[in-house]
Design a protein around this motif. Structure first.
Motif, short mmCIF file in Angstrom:
data_model
loop_
_atom_site.label_atom_id
_atom_site.label_comp_id
_atom_site.label_asym_id
_atom_site.label_seq_id
_atom_site.Cartn_x
_atom_site.Cartn_y
_atom_site.Cartn_z
N SER A 1 -6.65 7.56 -28.47
CA SER A 1 -6.55 6.94 -29.80
C SER A 1 -6.73 7.96 -30.92
N PHE A 2 -7.74 8.82 -30.79
CA PHE A 2 -8.00 9.79 -31.85
C PHE A 2 -6.93 10.88 -31.91
N THR A 3 -6.38 11.28 -30.77
CA THR A 3 -5.31 12.28 -30.81
C THR A 3 -4.08 11.69 -31.50
N TYR A 4 -3.78 10.43 -31.22
CA TYR A 4 -2.64 9.77 -31.86
C TYR A 4 -2.90 9.59 -33.36
N LEU A 5 -4.11 9.17 -33.70
CA LEU A 5 -4.46 8.93 -35.10
C LEU A 5 -4.36 10.20 -35.94
N PHE A 6 -5.03 11.26 -35.49
CA PHE A 6 -5.07 12.50 -36.28
C PHE A 6 -3.75 13.28 -36.20
N GLY A 7 -3.15 13.27 -35.02
CA GLY A 7 -1.94 14.07 -34.85
C GLY A 7 -0.69 13.39 -35.37
N MET A 8 -0.54 12.09 -35.08
CA MET A 8 0.69 11.38 -35.40
C MET A 8 0.59 10.56 -36.69
N VAL A 9 -0.45 9.74 -36.81
CA VAL A 9 -0.57 8.86 -37.98
C VAL A 9 -0.94 9.65 -39.23
N PHE A 10 -1.98 10.48 -39.15
CA PHE A 10 -2.38 11.29 -40.29
C PHE A 10 -1.49 12.51 -40.49
N ASN A 11 -0.65 12.77 -39.49
CA ASN A 11 0.30 13.89 -39.56
C ASN A 11 -0.39 15.24 -39.75
N TRP A 12 -1.48 15.44 -39.02
CA TRP A 12 -2.18 16.73 -39.10
C TRP A 12 -1.64 17.74 -38.10
N GLY A 13 -0.59 17.38 -37.39
CA GLY A 13 0.04 18.33 -36.48
C GLY A 13 -0.80 18.62 -35.25
N LEU A 14 -0.56 19.80 -34.68
CA LEU A 14 -1.30 20.18 -33.48
C LEU A 14 -2.79 20.27 -33.74
N THR A 15 -3.17 20.70 -34.92
CA THR A 15 -4.60 20.75 -35.27
C THR A 15 -5.22 19.37 -35.17
N GLY A 16 -4.47 18.34 -35.58
CA GLY A 16 -4.96 16.97 -35.47
C GLY A 16 -5.17 16.55 -34.03
N ILE A 17 -4.27 17.00 -33.15
CA ILE A 17 -4.42 16.70 -31.71
C ILE A 17 -5.70 17.34 -31.19
N TRP A 18 -5.92 18.60 -31.55
CA TRP A 18 -7.13 19.31 -31.07
C TRP A 18 -8.39 18.63 -31.60
N ILE A 19 -8.36 18.20 -32.87
CA ILE A 19 -9.52 17.49 -33.44
C ILE A 19 -9.73 16.16 -32.71
N GLY A 20 -8.63 15.48 -32.39
CA GLY A 20 -8.73 14.21 -31.67
C GLY A 20 -9.34 14.37 -30.30
N LEU A 21 -8.98 15.46 -29.59
CA LEU A 21 -9.55 15.72 -28.27
C LEU A 21 -11.06 15.87 -28.36
N ALA A 22 -11.52 16.63 -29.35
CA ALA A 22 -12.96 16.86 -29.51
C ALA A 22 -13.68 15.59 -29.96
N THR A 23 -13.10 14.89 -30.93
CA THR A 23 -13.75 13.70 -31.50
C THR A 23 -13.92 12.59 -30.46
N GLY A 24 -12.85 12.29 -29.73
CA GLY A 24 -12.92 11.22 -28.73
C GLY A 24 -13.97 11.49 -27.68
N ARG A 25 -14.02 12.74 -27.21
CA ARG A 25 -14.97 13.08 -26.15
C ARG A 25 -16.41 13.11 -26.66
#
Length: 457
Positions: free
Chosen positions: A406-430
């Motif tokens: 959910s967080f990787t999709y939210l930060f990477g796709m919805v917020f459009n933060w790109g790959l950095t958003g995916i990396w933030i999502g990985l850390a945040t969810g865990r």
């Protein structure tokens, strides 16, 4: 009947967790080297062979997860019997574990040999890649029993606290694989089939060593006599209530990984996938010491639970969490500070050099998830130790499939933060999942106090 490993399990939990974790760490590092050696030799087979083996790899990961999961079921059942000073029960659990390994091997082998070609085609394999995949997969699935008994047998040894011999068996497997890979692949000219045959023979060597200790030399705490074996559904269920959920962990991780790859591919294409794949290898390497501590926590928790020693159970989880947290802090610092240098391991050619900035970015963001995975990992293994495999599986689903996806999709796709958003999502969810997992583990321990203290009164 007792031995020094059993006495260690029944003694001070802090000492037990620390001493049991170290051999497991060494075993896991050896496993990592096993994969690296395989990768080096397979790389010379050409693109079609690499692709064919790649199509089989996800299936192999799940199968390996099944063998490790069933081994965890054996560990939990045996360690709880050890804690209860029920030698006969521990021995029966070991015998039933071997029976379960055998049945699982037969069923999975027949099933996979039958469906491997349509399954590989469904993955997208065709032409020479399909041919190479079948050459690699057929021996692997036919010899499934080798790593089923190798990984499962290690679980039996862990159940009685014998981490050192489980480590020695892994050394046998790694050395054999190092020798046999080039011989089977190139000297005998077996190619892809040689790669899987080397894996099977290496695992068989490990399994034979463990079976020799258990069935022939009989110098283990458990006393397995196959001639006197009588199936008991209650014992089998006790093993499988941890073994099956633990086996499904890898499947859940694979499903979650498919989502991450979809998001990353949509944002960064091949560049993003390559950066993630390289960074993830280092991340997983960093998790190994935490997994080792968790495995030690599972064994000692099982012993404490079986002995109805609530104080030791609580101390096992507390110390395991502190130990893992200290390790996760050190690992995170190393990954963050030396991220550019570590990125060079997988990007040392002119073609791959452009990956260095993104691999570095991944390590410096996603690695912060390790900080609190240090409190989540021991909690997951704690549930397995006390025989609650479904709870452990539930937290894997919550961590990876629900929160992290959910967080990787939210930060990477919805917020459009790109790959950095995916990396933030990985850390945040865990991080969030690990915090709640720890809280629930402490709640579980508190709820067990009246039950365990009454039972010991």
């Amino acid at each position: 009947m007792a031995n020094k490993n059993v006495e260690l399990m029944r003694g001070e939990p802090e000492i037990a967790v620390r001493k049991l974790a170290i051999p497991i760490m060494i075993s896991m590092l050896l496993t990592a080297s096993y994969n690296i050696v395989d990768g080096i030799w397979v790389a010379g087979l050409g693109q079609a062979a690499i692709a064919g083996i790649g199509f089989v790899t996800p299936i192999f990961m799940i199968l390996n997860g099944v063998s490790v999961g069933l081994g965890n079921g054996a560990t939990s059942s045996i360690s709880r019997a050890v804690g209860a000073k029920n030698h006969d029960g521990a021995s029966k659990s070991a015998a039933h574990s071997l029976f379960i390994f055998l049945i699982a091997s037969i069923i999975l082998t027949l099933f996979l040999i039958t469906i491997q070609e349509p399954l590989l085609r469904a993955y997208g394999a065709s032409g020479q890649a399909l041919v190479e995949g079948l050459k690699y997969g057929t021996p692997l699935f036919a010899g499934l029993f080798a790593f089923m008994f190798g990984n499962g047998g290690s679980g039996i040894l862990r159940g009685e606290g014998d981490m050192k011999r489980a480590m020695y068996a892994m050394i046998v497997s790694v050395v054999l694989n190092f020798i046999l890979d080039p011989v089977f692949i190139y000297v005998l000219g077996l190619g892809s089939a040689g790669a899987s045959l080397a894996t099977i023979v290496s695992s068989l060597g490990s399994a034979m060593v463990i079976m020799y200790w258990i069935l022939i030399k009989k110098d283990t705490y458990v006393d397995v006599n196959l001639k006197e074996f009588k199936f008991d559904s209650k014992i089998a269920k006790d093993i499988l209530k941890v073994g099956i959920p633990s086996s499904l962990d890898m499947l859940m991780m694979s499903i979650a990984m498919s989502f991450y790859l979809m998001f990353i591919s949509a944002i960064g294409g091949e560049y993003g996938i390559a950066a993630f794949t390289s960074g993830q290898r280092l991340y997983l390497f960093g998790i190994m010491p935490l997994t080792a501590v968790g495995s030690a926590v599972a064994t000692v928790s099982g012993s404490s639970f079986g002995a109805k020693n609530w104080e030791f159970l609580k101390r096992t989880h507390t110390y395991g969490t502190k130990f893992a947290m200290m390790m996760s802090l050190a690992i995170t610092v190393l990954l963050v500070i030396f991220a550019p240098q570590l990125a060079l391991i997988f990007a040392y050619t002119p073609d791959t050099a452009p990956l260095i900035p993104e691999i570095t970015n991944f390590l410096r963001i996603a690695s912060f998830g390790l900080l609190l995975v240090g409190i989540g990992m021991p909690s997951n293994f704690f549930y397995q130790g006390i025989g609650r495999g479904t709870t452990s599986l539930a937290w894997t689903i919550i961590r990876e499939l629900i929160l992290t996806v959910s967080f990787t999709y939210l930060f990477g796709m919805v917020f459009n933060w790109g790959l950095t958003g995916i990396w933030i999502g990985l850390a945040t969810g865990r991080i969030i999942a690990s915090i709640f997992n720890y809280i629930y583990a402490r709640y579980t321990i508190a709820k067990l106090k009246p039950v365990m203290t009454q039972g010991s009164a």
